[in-house]
Design a protein around this motif. Structure first.
Motif, PDB file in Angstrom:
ATOM      1  N   UNK A 134      -1.564  -8.736   3.112  1.00 21.61           N
ATOM      2  CA  UNK A 134      -2.541  -7.481   2.610  1.00 21.61           C
ATOM      3  C   UNK A 134      -2.007  -6.194   3.360  1.00 21.61           C
ATOM      4  N   UNK A 135      -1.256  -6.440   4.353  1.00 22.57           N
ATOM      5  CA  UNK A 135      -0.981  -5.035   5.066  1.00 22.57           C
ATOM      6  C   UNK A 135       0.155  -4.398   4.503  1.00 22.57           C
ATOM      7  N   UNK A 136       1.147  -4.837   3.779  1.00 19.27           N
ATOM      8  CA  UNK A 136       2.113  -3.679   3.295  1.00 19.27           C
ATOM      9  C   UNK A 136       1.579  -3.179   1.945  1.00 19.27           C
ATOM     10  N   UNK A 137       0.336  -3.728   1.640  1.00 21.13           N
ATOM     11  CA  UNK A 137      -0.489  -3.096   0.333  1.00 21.13           C
ATOM     12  C   UNK A 137      -0.963  -1.628   0.856  1.00 21.13           C
ATOM     13  N   UNK A 138      -1.402  -1.777   2.177  1.00 19.81           N
ATOM     14  CA  UNK A 138      -2.160  -0.438   2.734  1.00 19.81           C
ATOM     15  C   UNK A 138      -1.141   0.361   3.618  1.00 19.81           C
ATOM     16  N   UNK A 139       0.135  -0.079   3.794  1.00 21.87           N
ATOM     17  CA  UNK A 139       0.869   0.589   4.831  1.00 21.87           C
ATOM     18  C   UNK A 139       1.383   1.883   3.890  1.00 21.87           C
ATOM     19  N   UNK A 140       1.090   3.169   4.683  1.00 24.85           N
ATOM     20  CA  UNK A 140       1.714   4.327   3.887  1.00 24.85           C
ATOM     21  C   UNK A 140       3.106   4.330   3.392  1.00 24.85           C
ATOM     22  N   UNK A 141       4.051   3.584   4.118  1.00 23.80           N
ATOM     23  CA  UNK A 141       5.303   3.469   4.079  1.00 23.80           C
ATOM     24  C   UNK A 141       5.872   2.675   3.107  1.00 23.80           C
ATOM     25  N   UNK A 142       4.957   1.852   2.500  1.00 26.20           N
ATOM     26  CA  UNK A 142       5.280   0.932   1.570  1.00 26.20           C
ATOM     27  C   UNK A 142       4.395   0.923   0.442  1.00 26.20           C
ATOM     28  N   UNK A 143       3.355   0.377   0.233  1.00 20.73           N
ATOM     29  CA  UNK A 143       2.649   0.326  -1.213  1.00 20.73           C
ATOM     30  C   UNK A 143       1.545   1.333  -1.067  1.00 20.73           C
TER      31      UNK A 143
END
Length: 372
Positions: A134-143
């Motif tokens: 779930x970290x990439x969902x929240x990452x401003x540089x990703x999702x």
């Protein structure tokens, strides 16, 4: 064997509070257990998380979430955007692009055989697939999507509440369940049908060049014994060509930078200065498809990677001792660190690395985008 009914259960039955018939006329259907399709030469000592057992419904839900673009703030990308099946779940870019053309600072890691790993991301900041997912969902540089918004979007969807009910027994979607479903799908991404695997199963014979490359790959050099090696398997171990067989990830400073230019790496997580410049040693399955290489994608080809290890190691205080002492020639009194492989030996190692390509893995419909 006679089944003993606990006294308290008998009292409840006698009082008519619940039905205690021998046959449930309306059994509640639960998720269907399944197992990983792994070969017997993969380690069998890694347990499935007790709170997230593998089920058919959980895997299918996770597959949908993996390719779900609703999980990005503008609905343009999914996990599958940066982890593309035809590229062994990498993306072929030095740094991946997120929403609004934002750019990350790490190369997208290939995804395979993840059940046998215990740390995720280049710096190991996630201790489980469930946390990682779930970290990439929240990452401003990703999702760039707050997890609360991700939950709301899925909850309002016409399909997802019932899919979560089928997989986890509840229509109430939570961040934890999103992570669990994604982790279930990611655990099924097993690559084990390359030429190397066929060789392990005694189904094929390697070419002389591939055989030499295999021997060099799995040998630590010792010039005193006239033992030549590529020193690769000191960090990329065993049939998984990844971390240790017990699933413990390896982190290494592999000589990319001198002392003054070392990136934080694992130190960002541990706070230990001894971990500065250390990054996770990735699995090498399908390595010929997952260029560019290293945590920062600095090398475009396998030839550049071999040239680095052979001639361009940068010494520093945390340089891995397995690299520091690895050479095919006796010390010459200088401080340089070189493998001293011949051109033919480097070509042989690369030939072996190509035997790790698994065409079935990159075309398996079970791993493909269900929305296409």
């Amino acid at each position: 064997m006679r089944i003993q009914i606990p006294a308290w259960l008998g009292l409840i039955c006698m009082n008519g509070l619940i039905s205690c018939g021998t046959k449930d006329e309306n059994p509640i259907a639960g998720p269907t257990p399944t197992s990983l399709d792994a070969p017997d030469y993969f380690p069998n000592n890694i347990a499935m998380p007790a709170d997230n057992p593998l089920t058919e419904q959980g895997v299918q839900l996770g597959r949908m979430l993996f390719y779900e673009k609703k999980l990005s703030t503008d609905g343009t990308i999914s996990c599958g955007s940066c982890h593309q099946q035809q590229k062994a779940f990498s993306d072929g870019k030095q740094f991946s692009f997120g929403v609004n053309n934002s750019v990350g600072d790490m190369n997208a890691m290939s995804l395979s055989n993840l059940h046998w790993q215990n740390k995720f991301f280049w710096n190991g900041r996630a201790g489980s697939l469930e946390i990682q997912a779930i970290q990439p969902i929240q990452d401003p540089r990703e999702m760039n999507l707050p997890i609360e918004e991700a939950v709301s979007r899925l909850q309002a969807d016409s399909q997802y509440p019932s899919l979560f009910k089928n997989a986890y027994g509840t229509e109430e979607i939570t961040p934890e369940l999103i992570g669990k479903a994604l982790a279930q799908f990611e655990r099924t991404l097993i690559s084990a049908n390359s030429k190397f695997d066929a060789w392990i199963r005694n189904e094929v014979v390697l070419t002389p060049e591939e055989q030499l490359g295999l021997e060099l790959f799995f040998t630590h050099p010792d010039p005193k014994l006239q033992l030549r090696g590529g020193n690769c398997s000191d960090c990329h171990l065993g049939f998984l060509t990844a971390g240790a067989p017990n699933g413990i990830a390896g982190f290494h400073n592999n000589g990319l930078e001198s002392e003054e230019n070392l990136a934080s790496g694992l130190m960002e997580v541990t706070g230990n200065p001894f971990d500065k410049g250390k990054f996770k040693a990735p699995g090498l399955r399908n390595i010929a498809l997952t260029f560019p290489y290293m945590h920062d994608g600095r090398f475009a080809t396998l030839e550049e990677v071999l040239d680095h290890y052979n001639d361009h190691i940068q010494n520093s205080g945390t340089l891995d001792v397995l690299i520091l002492e690895a050479s095919n020639e006796l010390p010459d009194g200088s401080n340089t660190v070189k493998l001293h492989l011949s051109e033919d030996e480097k070509k042989a190692i690369i030939a072996f690395l190509h035997t790790l390509t698994d065409q079935q893995f990159i075309t398996n419909s079970k791993f493909s985008d269900p929305f296409k």
